[in-house]
Design a protein around this motif. Structure first.
Motif, short mmCIF file in Angstrom:
data_model
loop_
_atom_site.label_atom_id
_atom_site.label_comp_id
_atom_site.label_asym_id
_atom_site.label_seq_id
_atom_site.Cartn_x
_atom_site.Cartn_y
_atom_site.Cartn_z
N GLY A 199 55.96 75.90 95.90
CA GLY A 199 54.70 75.24 96.28
C GLY A 199 53.79 75.14 95.06
N MET A 200 53.64 76.25 94.33
CA MET A 200 52.76 76.21 93.14
C MET A 200 53.33 75.29 92.07
SD MET A 200 50.90 79.82 92.60
CE MET A 200 52.30 80.90 92.37
N LYS A 201 54.66 75.28 91.93
CA LYS A 201 55.28 74.45 90.89
C LYS A 201 54.82 72.99 91.02
CE LYS A 201 59.84 72.84 89.38
NZ LYS A 201 61.28 73.15 89.30
N TYR A 202 54.91 72.44 92.25
CA TYR A 202 54.58 71.02 92.42
C TYR A 202 53.08 70.78 92.58
CZ TYR A 202 59.48 70.21 92.21
OH TYR A 202 60.76 70.16 91.72
N VAL A 203 52.37 71.73 93.19
CA VAL A 203 50.92 71.54 93.35
C VAL A 203 50.22 71.67 91.98
CG1 VAL A 203 48.82 72.53 94.32
CG2 VAL A 203 50.82 72.15 95.78
N ILE A 204 50.66 72.61 91.16
CA ILE A 204 50.02 72.75 89.83
C ILE A 204 50.23 71.48 89.00
CG2 ILE A 204 50.18 73.99 87.61
CD1 ILE A 204 50.46 76.61 89.25
N ALA A 256 47.68 82.09 87.52
CA ALA A 256 46.26 82.03 87.14
C ALA A 256 46.14 81.89 85.62
CB ALA A 256 45.53 83.28 87.61
N LEU A 257 46.97 82.63 84.88
CA LEU A 257 46.92 82.55 83.41
C LEU A 257 47.43 81.20 82.92
CD1 LEU A 257 48.22 86.14 82.53
CD2 LEU A 257 45.85 85.32 82.56
N GLU A 258 48.51 80.73 83.54
CA GLU A 258 49.11 79.46 83.08
C GLU A 258 48.20 78.26 83.37
OE1 GLU A 258 53.80 80.81 83.58
OE2 GLU A 258 53.00 79.25 84.89
N ALA A 259 47.43 78.33 84.47
CA ALA A 259 46.68 77.15 84.92
C ALA A 259 45.20 77.18 84.56
CB ALA A 259 46.83 77.00 86.44
N ALA A 260 44.74 78.30 83.99
CA ALA A 260 43.29 78.43 83.72
C ALA A 260 42.78 77.31 82.81
CB ALA A 260 43.01 79.80 83.09
N SER A 302 43.51 74.33 82.74
CA SER A 302 43.36 73.05 83.46
C SER A 302 42.33 73.17 84.57
CB SER A 302 44.69 72.60 84.05
OG SER A 302 45.65 72.46 83.06
N ASN A 303 41.50 74.21 84.49
CA ASN A 303 40.42 74.34 85.48
C ASN A 303 40.97 74.56 86.89
OD1 ASN A 303 37.71 74.42 86.14
ND2 ASN A 303 37.63 72.21 86.59
N ILE A 304 42.12 75.23 86.95
CA ILE A 304 42.75 75.53 88.25
C ILE A 304 42.64 77.04 88.46
CG2 ILE A 304 44.91 75.51 89.58
CD1 ILE A 304 45.80 73.19 87.62
N ARG A 305 42.09 77.43 89.59
CA ARG A 305 42.00 78.86 89.93
C ARG A 305 43.14 79.22 90.88
NH1 ARG A 305 38.37 80.41 92.86
NH2 ARG A 305 37.65 78.43 93.72
N VAL A 306 43.70 80.42 90.68
CA VAL A 306 44.79 80.88 91.56
C VAL A 306 44.48 82.31 91.97
CG1 VAL A 306 47.27 81.17 91.86
CG2 VAL A 306 46.42 79.48 90.21
N ASN A 307 44.32 82.52 93.26
CA ASN A 307 44.03 83.85 93.80
C ASN A 307 44.96 84.14 94.98
OD1 ASN A 307 41.53 84.76 92.26
ND2 ASN A 307 40.93 82.69 92.93
N ALA A 308 44.87 85.36 95.47
CA ALA A 308 45.67 85.71 96.65
C ALA A 308 44.78 86.45 97.64
CB ALA A 308 46.85 86.58 96.27
N VAL A 309 45.16 86.33 98.89
CA VAL A 309 44.53 87.12 99.94
C VAL A 309 45.58 88.14 100.38
CG1 VAL A 309 45.18 85.56 101.82
CG2 VAL A 309 43.11 86.89 102.02
N ALA A 310 45.11 89.37 100.64
CA ALA A 310 46.05 90.44 101.02
C ALA A 310 45.63 91.03 102.36
CB ALA A 310 46.09 91.52 99.94
N PRO A 311 46.07 90.38 103.45
CA PRO A 311 45.70 90.87 104.78
C PRO A 311 46.59 92.04 105.20
CG PRO A 311 46.45 88.55 104.82
CD PRO A 311 46.86 89.14 103.53
N ALA A 312 46.16 92.75 106.24
CA ALA A 312 47.03 93.74 106.90
C ALA A 312 46.75 93.71 108.38
CB ALA A 312 46.77 95.14 106.35
N PHE A 369 34.24 81.66 89.35
CA PHE A 369 34.67 82.50 88.21
C PHE A 369 35.72 83.52 88.64
CE2 PHE A 369 33.52 85.28 84.39
CZ PHE A 369 33.98 84.35 83.45
N VAL A 370 36.34 83.26 89.80
CA VAL A 370 37.34 84.19 90.35
C VAL A 370 38.72 83.57 90.18
CG1 VAL A 370 38.10 85.45 92.39
CG2 VAL A 370 35.65 84.99 92.07
N THR A 371 39.56 84.19 89.39
CA THR A 371 40.96 83.75 89.32
C THR A 371 41.86 84.94 88.98
OG1 THR A 371 42.41 81.96 88.61
CG2 THR A 371 41.12 83.02 86.86
N GLY A 372 43.10 84.89 89.48
CA GLY A 372 44.05 85.97 89.24
C GLY A 372 43.77 87.22 90.05
N SER A 373 42.92 87.08 91.06
CA SER A 373 42.55 88.28 91.83
C SER A 373 43.22 88.28 93.21
CB SER A 373 41.03 88.34 92.02
OG SER A 373 40.66 87.39 92.97
#
Ligand SMILES: NC(=O)C1=CN([C@@H]2O[C@H](COP(=O)(O)OP(=O)(O)OC[C@H]3O[C@@H](n4cnc5c(N)ncnc54)[C@H](O)[C@@H]3O)[C@@H](O)[C@H]2O)C=CC1
Ligand SMILES: CC(=O)C(C)=O
Length: 252
Positions: free
Chosen positions: A117-122, A166-170, A172-182, A237-241
């Protein structure tokens, strides 16, 4: 969020649908991707909005992933936000008893699906020079859990992919984060409870709740609100988190 285009995988499931509703309420248009067309149709009915576009696709199939991204761009011209969320829990078996095909299935949906998903969306977001991606990790990205080796491995991998993307896309002004539910109250959690105590899911439900400082399950809507925040400019200003939505489990 007005007129933002939000692409959501696992869009027919509990968390995917709640996120779709949150984004629609914010004025966005949503594209729901899922393997299950019947569940997608029923999600569309529940959401009762004209701003819902459905795509049946398997997130493990590279051609189908490339196509769901292409169909979204052909239809709407852009992808502002990608909620990369499809996942399964897989069978409850310890490592010594788990068939390779079952390990591979969980990894292919939860990890390879997130990667593809990230490969093609990025690639698309790089053309736009902006975008925001939220991957669904889990409390399982931090811990071990006897009987869930593939799920645990797959979500640890999502954490690593999130930071790397997050590091690869920063640039290009692209932020990548994750949500960690339980322990969020969806079909997946019911399935886990049924597997832990077949025929008496309420027993394992009580045991799971006892391990949550808040003493209750989370709701899909509580995850959706954090996803919305991470996706929005409020998190500029949130990315990689990785943001926990776990009733305090990681604090324990
Ligand atoms: N419910 C919970 O307690 C937690 C869930 N999660 C994660 O949240 C995400 C969403 O799960 P839920 O909404 O809880 O479960 P759910 O079972 O309601 O939704 C998952 C959706 O993913 C879809 N899906 C499965 N395989 C697919 C494939 N190959 N291609 C396309 N779609 C596919 C399913 O059809 C389903 O609609 C998953 O990644 C899960 O691991 C993370 C932590 C806790
Ligand atoms: C399924 C999952 O990730 C849980 C219960 O944390």
């Amino acid at each position: 969020m007005q007129d933002n285009i939000v692409l959501i995988t696992g869009g027919a499931g509990g968390i995917g649908q709640a996120a779709a509703k949150r984004f629609l309420d914010g004025g966005a248009k949503v594209v729901l991707v899922d393997l299950n067309m019947e569940a997608l149709e029923s999600a569309k009915e529940n959401l009762s909005s004209d701003n819902v576009h459905l795509i049946k696709a398997d997130v493990t199939n590279e051609e189908e992933v490339e196509n769901y991204v292409k169909e979204t761009v052909d239809t709407f011209g852009k992808i502002d936000i990608f909620f990369n969320n499809a996942g399964i829990n897989g069978p409850f078996k310890e490592i010594k008893d788990l068939a390779k095909k079952d390990f591979d299935l969980v990894m292919s949906i939860n990890t390879t699906g997130v990667f593809l998903g990230m490969k093609y969306v990025i690639r698309q977001m790089e053309k736009q020079d902006y975008g925001s991606i939220v991957n669904t990790a889990s409390n399982a990205a931090y811990i071990g859990s006897a009987g869930m080796p593939a799920y645990i491995a797959s979500k640890h991998a999502v954490a690593g992919l999130t930071k790397t993307a997050a590091l690869e896309a920063a640039g290009s002004n692209i932020r990548v984060n994750a949500v960690a539910p339980a322990a969020i109250d969806t079909n997946m959690l019911s399935d886990i409870q049924n597997n832990l105590t077949p025929g008496e899911p309420e027993k394992s439900g009580e045991a799971i709740k006892a391990g949550i400082p808040f003493g209750r399950f989370g709701t899909p809507e509580e995850v959706a609100k954090v996803v919305y925040f991470l996706a929005s400019d409020d998190a500029s200003f949130v990315t990689g988190s990785m943001y926990n939505v776990d009733g305090g489990m990681q604090a324990d």
